[in-house]
Write a protein that holds these residues in place. Structure first.
Motif, short mmCIF file in Angstrom:
data_model
loop_
_atom_site.label_atom_id
_atom_site.label_comp_id
_atom_site.label_asym_id
_atom_site.label_seq_id
_atom_site.Cartn_x
_atom_site.Cartn_y
_atom_site.Cartn_z
N MET B 289 0.81 -1.21 0.00
CA MET B 289 0.00 0.00 0.00
C MET B 289 0.85 1.27 0.00
SD MET B 289 -3.29 -1.01 2.24
CE MET B 289 -2.45 -1.67 3.64
N ASN B 290 2.13 1.11 -0.14
CA ASN B 290 3.00 2.28 -0.23
C ASN B 290 2.75 3.03 -1.53
OD1 ASN B 290 4.35 2.07 2.12
ND2 ASN B 290 6.31 1.51 1.24
N CYS B 291 3.14 4.29 -1.54
CA CYS B 291 3.06 5.02 -2.79
C CYS B 291 4.14 4.49 -3.74
CB CYS B 291 3.24 6.51 -2.55
SG CYS B 291 4.83 6.94 -1.86
N SER B 292 3.96 4.76 -4.98
CA SER B 292 4.90 4.24 -5.97
C SER B 292 6.27 4.90 -5.81
CB SER B 292 4.35 4.52 -7.35
OG SER B 292 5.38 4.69 -8.26
N PRO B 293 7.34 4.18 -6.11
CA PRO B 293 8.67 4.79 -6.03
C PRO B 293 8.85 5.95 -7.00
CG PRO B 293 8.77 2.55 -6.90
CD PRO B 293 7.39 2.76 -6.42
N ARG B 294 7.94 6.09 -7.92
CA ARG B 294 7.95 7.25 -8.79
C ARG B 294 7.89 8.54 -7.97
NH1 ARG B 294 4.06 4.93 -11.47
NH2 ARG B 294 2.36 5.94 -10.38
N TYR B 295 7.15 8.50 -6.89
CA TYR B 295 6.94 9.72 -6.11
C TYR B 295 7.99 9.90 -5.01
CZ TYR B 295 2.38 9.33 -8.31
OH TYR B 295 1.37 9.20 -9.22
N VAL B 296 8.23 8.83 -4.29
CA VAL B 296 9.16 8.94 -3.17
C VAL B 296 10.14 7.78 -3.25
CG1 VAL B 296 9.41 9.10 -0.68
CG2 VAL B 296 7.32 9.90 -1.75
N ARG B 297 11.40 8.08 -3.19
CA ARG B 297 12.40 7.02 -3.11
C ARG B 297 13.36 7.36 -1.99
NH1 ARG B 297 14.33 5.67 -9.19
NH2 ARG B 297 15.86 4.34 -8.18
N LEU B 298 13.58 6.37 -1.16
CA LEU B 298 14.54 6.56 -0.07
C LEU B 298 15.89 6.04 -0.51
CD1 LEU B 298 12.35 5.39 2.89
CD2 LEU B 298 13.00 7.70 2.38
N THR B 299 16.93 6.62 0.02
CA THR B 299 18.26 6.15 -0.38
C THR B 299 18.47 4.72 0.08
OG1 THR B 299 19.18 7.08 1.61
CG2 THR B 299 19.30 8.42 -0.36
N THR B 300 17.83 4.35 1.15
CA THR B 300 17.79 2.95 1.50
C THR B 300 16.43 2.70 2.10
OG1 THR B 300 18.66 1.24 2.93
CG2 THR B 300 19.05 3.50 3.61
N SER B 301 15.78 1.66 1.63
CA SER B 301 14.40 1.43 2.05
C SER B 301 14.35 0.81 3.43
CB SER B 301 13.70 0.53 1.06
OG SER B 301 13.84 1.06 -0.22
N ALA B 302 15.08 1.36 4.33
CA ALA B 302 15.11 0.86 5.69
C ALA B 302 15.64 1.98 6.55
CB ALA B 302 16.04 -0.35 5.80
N VAL B 303 15.13 2.08 7.73
CA VAL B 303 15.61 3.12 8.62
C VAL B 303 16.46 2.45 9.70
CG1 VAL B 303 14.93 4.87 10.29
CG2 VAL B 303 13.65 4.60 8.19
N PRO B 304 17.69 2.90 9.87
CA PRO B 304 18.51 2.29 10.91
C PRO B 304 17.88 2.51 12.28
CG PRO B 304 19.63 4.15 9.90
CD PRO B 304 18.40 3.93 9.12
N SER B 305 18.01 1.51 13.11
CA SER B 305 17.28 1.58 14.37
C SER B 305 17.99 2.41 15.42
CB SER B 305 17.07 0.18 14.91
OG SER B 305 18.33 -0.35 15.25
N SER B 306 19.25 2.70 15.21
CA SER B 306 19.94 3.47 16.24
C SER B 306 20.89 4.46 15.59
CB SER B 306 20.72 2.53 17.15
OG SER B 306 21.74 1.92 16.42
N GLN B 307 21.24 5.44 16.37
CA GLN B 307 22.16 6.44 15.84
C GLN B 307 23.51 5.84 15.50
OE1 GLN B 307 22.04 9.53 18.78
NE2 GLN B 307 20.55 10.71 17.63
#
Lengths: 136, 1013
Positions: B289-307
């Protein structure tokens, strides 16, 4: 009498600069927390930047003519910094880039505040010094 | 005008003419909410951590992994825990549906550990009793002790100690698998187990499944949850001893030539993005249900869990957003109207309703996915829940199923009535403009576009021209002919007839047409050399400031009169390499920045068309576009006969494409993460609000995020891009893109889910920004250093467990990063020094990089090179069959055969290269009778023969793939110096040229630096 006038003037000038810096800092912090828009914030900051520089110049000049060499010397670097900013036309806050430079602008002003507080303390100490010398 | 002007009225006192600029509380888009400033801005709420974070199966929703929970995407329940499905025969790319952890009752890992410790599990898993008999009984022990074993491919191959280490081929189903050291590919792997490739295929999505299956009930359970690693043992032969080395990085290239002194990379085996940009499908599988990568692309499709984890990811962490990207044909963004109610949003964090929100309490409440606050459902929006916990009306509610929707914004989202589309043209009519023929092309193009301007019948239009004076045109509908009004006092600008300069197009249509017809003849004898650009700009501002809109500037000479006059800044070769170098790329006069800020405030977007053959100071003029979400078009030495077509197409595109007016954009994300810096053409109105006076499908914006909390406790991070704008039809709308990404704890996962395109886009924007404060050399070094750091960290992940001497390893997802990095360093904007690129061209290229979408940027960095002569000659191939010309060649001189005809297409121009010994037939057919003549004087036109028609068809196809820019064709013959040099040879990024390193050498440099640590 002149001496007393000199001290009063010195304190007034330093406190004015401190107030101006505090005002600028408040505007910057407000901007950071979104209580003010960048156009207002920068135009208000820019209104007081030159007065601040001029007052600092007057402060140095008074110290120079009043013969307070030590205070003059320690406030000289700041004067130099101001003049350099002015010459490079970097003294005004830039509304288009203000968010990118916010931290730097804040840091710069905080540093100046700390610096002036030191100058202020030294002035008081030297005032007390002269007073005690006069008494003796 | 200046922002520091003390006398200027301050913002709040201004009437509604500045839609969003007014004091923040009334800004409808700011999170203070539709109701003016009744609560403090809760952008980033600071609630306690969501309760379900610590205990995955807490009350946050119905038990997570159970299908049918509310909000769940119907996961295949039967397959999910069905042990009867035999794992091995899955050779296809289809997601292996086998049951995951449920199959291992003996697995000693409680669910919580499963999330994070995949690798140990695998070791255990392979011993789990219920596994099929084909399982080798080898525990995968080598993985277990590793600090951060990658979870995804967990390659279970055990090769003999003497066997060359296998190269695990690309894991993505769609990837070509031809690169990456084919000979290194361990033959046994292939011959014995053809099924392997297939099984690896779906690995990436599967690996992230643990995060999903423990969502607090509001995340759709992934359709391809089962981790593939589980089944792979089934397809692995009991070969090799226990000590065999398996490699977890997906791709590696190792080409050390034994016997020679220097290690070399074999150029043939280096990875090349010959398929163009491939959008990663990872997320779409995980979160459909995510929007298409056409609109938003992350440099990595994951968010690191810690600093600490984020700090080990040395590449940029952020997103590239193209909010209005054109959907592929037929698809439309659904428009949702909540009227008479207001838009449904979370009360606290102001997130718009999206598919990831869960409805509870029989549909009376919904839980915000971003801040987990339980909100009341507005009575108008209430619907019952069915047995599975879904709303009964979910199929009629696109906002609950689609990642991209548009809401019709009610009156609370307006500060003034929606503006009509406004186009104001400011045209240089000095002698150089007349001579170049620019005025005629512009007038004709505008005239031909009048019918297609968006927003009929509200569209407004106006014109002004300038040389040493400024000319306004009264185009009141009651007139039959436009009336010219000349203002010559440049120091004190005033606007004659302030009401009739900007007129409604449909009312004054005939006057406008008459004006455009006469424009080119009106000035044909003009001999005025001067350009009062600054004053003209100010007057245009005065005309437009009531409404805002789009200002198109056609500028042919250096501004020489009045405010904002610019000097011929010596583009001095001595300045290069010194600390003053960057000054050349900065606006010279603060006037331009001030004007840009004012423009942005009054919703005016500026597009700059520059045509001069001499220095025009794009650095200064471009500033106008930079802060107003505009665009810079640069046509050096414009001649209408040669460049007219390009200008015509690009201006037409600019005028007719769908445009969003008076827009603001904000990207929200859950607590713990914050977007810190933004890169692109816009102005920040508050720390995270981008002001975009006019924005369209060809603009992308990049942003970097940082972690605010040392540890993220959630398992999914949500991003929501919201663009509030006025559509051309006059409706106020909010376009919302929602995206969910997993939070990961392993660095290897971050690498695995990396997106080269987005990384390159961010890296190049950062590099361009760096050239504005530092030397070119520094910017290039920074790019290289960034890549090296990224690869070094990746190498460190594996250095302990594998022999990596003389090998360069990189993740499959980043296999093209090095090449794009090289291409970036050799791009027009960053290449060389003084002599390599004229200053204006360099600045214009920088402006292009700052705006373009990822796809176009990658095309620009690594253009396509296609051989055409075979297609042209072979009559057997049907002319419609353009498949044969889709094969892209590596960008190296070796690809060029002197008997061939090649086309080089970087999305902005086409270069057609004629080999030295090309058959004269081709040349004659394509160029007509004068085929032997100097090519610089010939233009390519359609000749009356099949071959020429075919070439035209190819060109048309290339141009149609992306219409944002028009590729003008340049013809060049082999050996035609210096034209060949700067048109083509300098752009063959894989070849060494001058001081620039070639691809193989660049890889060697990077590989050395990576290993130096």
């Amino acid at each position: 009498m002149a001496e007393v006038l000199y001290w009063i003037l010195t304190f007034v000038l330093i406190l004015t600069i401190l107030c101006i810096l505090g005002y600028q800092l408040i505007l910057l912090v407000d901007l950071e927390f979104d209580y003010i828009n960048p156009y207002d914030s920068t135009s208000r900051i820019n209104q007081v930047v030159l007065p601040e520089f001029i007052i600092h110049g007057i402060f140095c000049f008074i110290n120079l003519t009043g013969g307070h060499w030590f205070i003059f010397l320690i406030s000289l670097p700041c004067l130099y910094y101001n003049v350099r900013l002015y010459i490079k036309r970097e003294h005004l806050a830039d509304v288009t880039e203000i968010y990118n430079k916010l931290n730097w602008e804040k840091k710069r002003r905080l540093f100046k505040v700390a610096y002036l507080v030191v100058v202020f303390v030294i002035s008081i100490v030297s005032l007390v010094w002269t007073l005690t010398e006069e008494v003796h | 005008m200046g922002t520091e002007n003390p006398g200027r009225p301050t913002f709040p006192s201004r009437p509604a003419s500045s839609p969003f600029g007014a004091a923040q509380p009334v800004t409808p888009f700011s999170s203070t909410g539709p109701v003016a400033g009744s609560e403090p801005p809760p952008y980033r709420p600071t609630p306690p951590a969501p309760p379900q974070a610590a205990t995955p199966f807490s009350s946050a929703g119905p038990a997570a992994a159970r299908p049918g929970a509310p909000g769940f995407r119907p996961a295949p329940p039967g397959r999910f825990s069905d042990p009867s499905i035999p794992p091995p025969p899955r050779a296809s790319n289809a997601p292996p549906p086998g049951g995951p952890y449920q199959q291992f009752p003996a697995a000693p890992f409680p669910p919580t550990t499963q999330q994070q410790q995949r690798a140990p599990m695998m070791g255990q898993a392979s011993q789990a009793p219920p596994f099929p008999a084909s399982l080798p009984a080898q525990p995968q022990m080598p993985f277990v002790p590793m600090g951060s074993p990658p979870s995804q491919s967990a390659a279970p191959a055990h090769l003999g100690p003497n066997a060359p280490p296998p190269t695990f081929q690309p894991t993505f189903p769609g990837y070509p698998s031809k690169q990456a050291g084919a000979e290194m590919q361990a033959p046994p792997m292939h011959s014995n187990f053809p099924a392997n490739q297939g099984n690896y295929g779906p690995a990436p999505p599967a690996a992230a499944s643990p995060f999903l299956s423990h969502q607090g009930g509001y995340v759709p359970s992934p359709p391809m949850a089962p981790p593939v690693g589980m089944q792979q043992p089934g397809s692995v032969p009991p070969m090799g001893s226990v000590q065999g080395l398996a490699e977890d990085f997906n791709a590696l290239t190792m080409q050390t030539r034994p016997g020679t002194m220097d290690p070399l990379f074999d150029p043939k085996e280096l990875p090349r993005p010959l398929e163009g940009d491939v959008e990663s499908k990872n997320l779409a599988d995980m979160y459909p249900m995510n929007c298409s990568p056409r609109y938003v692309r992350l440099t990595t499709s994951a968010v690191p869990s810690s600093q600490s984890l984020a700090s080990r990811w040395h590449l940029p962490l952020g997103a590239v957003v193209c909010p209005l990207a054109e959907p592929p044909g037929g698809e439309e963004v659904p428009i949702v109207n909540f009227a008479p109610a207001s838009v449904v949003r979370c009360r606290r964090c102001r997130t718009y309703v999206n598919p990831y929100m869960t409805f509870t309490e029989a549909g009376r409440k919904f839980r915000c996915n971003v801040c987990t606050l339980l909100n009341d459902v507005p009575s108008e929006y209430y619907a019952q829940l069915d047995a599975t916990g879904k709303r009964v009306d979910i199929n009629q509610r696109p906002e609950l199923t689609k990642g991209t929707v548009e809401f019709v914004a009610p009156a609370e989202y307006m500060v003034r009535p929606p503006m009509p589309p406004v186009y104001f043209f400011l045209i240089d009519v000095s002698i150089s403009a007349v001579r170049s023929g620019m005025i005629e092309v512009v007038a004709n193009t505008i005239k031909s576009c009048l019918d297609e301007l968006p927003g009929f019948p509200r569209t407004q239009i106006g014109f002004a021209t300038f040389d040493s004076t400024i000319h306004f045109y009264n185009m009141k509908s009651s007139l039959t002919q436009p009336q010219m009004l000349v203002v010559s006092d440049l120091d004190d600008i005033f606007i004659p007839l302030p009401d009739d300069l900007l007129v409604n197009l449909s009312e004054s249509r005939s006057v406008v047409e008459t004006f455009l017809d006469s424009l080119s003849t009106m000035f044909q004898d003009n001999v005025n050399l001067e350009s009062a650009f600054g004053p003209a700009l100010k007057s245009a501002f005065m005309v437009m400031s009531q409404l805002g809109g789009k200002l198109l500037i056609f500028q042919n000479s250096l501004p020489s009169l009045g405010v904002g006059r610019l000097k011929l800044r010596g583009d001095d070769s001595r300045v290069y390499g010194t600390d003053k170098e960057h000054g050349l790329r900065l606006p010279e006069d603060p006037f331009y920045k001030q004007m840009a800020a004012e423009f942005s405030k009054y919703q005016i977007s500026t597009n700059v068309y520059a045509f001069s053959d001499k220095y025009t100071d794009i650095a200064s003029l471009g500033t106008l576009a930079k802060y107003t979400a505009g665009q810079v078009y640069y046509y050096p030495a414009f001649q209408s006969a040669i460049h007219g077509e390009k200008l015509r197409h690009e201006l037409r595109r600019d005028l007719t494409r769908e445009t969003a007016w008076e827009a603001v954009m904000r990207i929200r994300c859950a607590k713990g993460v914050r977007f810190t810096t933004y890169h692109g053409n816009f102005m920040l109105r508050s720390t995270d609000l981008l002001a975009l006076p006019a924005v369209d499908c060809d603009k992308a914006f990049a942003m970097q995020l940082s972690l605010e909390e040392t540890l993220l406790t959630t398992q999914t991070m949500y991003f929501q891009v919201a663009l509030l704008y006025t559509a051309s039809c006059g409706e106020r709308r909010i376009r919302v893109h929602t995206m969910a990404v997993p939070v990961v704890t392993e660095l290897a996962d971050i690498y695995r889910l990396a997106d080269t395109g987005a990384i390159v886009s961010l890296l190049s924007r950062l590099a361009i920004e760096k050239t504005l404060s530092q030397k070119l050399e520094d910017a290039r070094t920074a790019v290289q250093l960034r890549i090296v750091k990224g690869l070094r960290e990746y190498r460190n992940l594996y250095a302990v467990q594998h022999r990596l001497a003389n090998r360069m390893i990189y993740p499959e997802s980043l296999k093209f990063l090095m090449l794009y990095g090289l291409a970036l360093c050799r791009s027009t904007a960053l290449r060389g020094g003084y002599g390599d690129v004229p200053l204006d061209e360099r600045c214009a290229a920088g402006h292009i990089i700052m705006t373009v979408t990822i796809k176009r940027l990658l095309k620009l960095l690594y253009p396509s090179l296609i051989r055409l002569d075979e297609y042209l000659l072979k009559a057997s191939v049907p002319a419609d069959d353009l498949k044969s010309v889709e094969r892209r060649l590596p960008l190296t001189g070796e690809s060029l055969d002197s008997r061939g005809l090649y086309i080089y297409d970087d999305g902005f121009r086409c270069i057609i290269w004629f080999g030295r010994v090309i058959s004269p037939d081709i040349a004659k057919n394509l160029l007509g009778a004068d085929f032997a003549a100097e090519l610089s004087k010939t233009t390519l036109g359609e000749q009356d023969n099949e071959m020429s028609r075919r070439l035209m068809r190819v060109l048309e196809k290339l141009r149609n793939t992306d219409r944002a820019y028009y590729q003008l064709s340049h013809l060049v013959r082999q050996g035609e110096q210096p034209k060949e040099g700067f048109l083509l040879l300098a752009n063959l990024v894989e070849d060494q040229m001058g001081g620039n390193s070639g691809y193989a050498e660049w890889m060697l440099q990077i590989s050395r630096q990576v290993q130096q640590s």
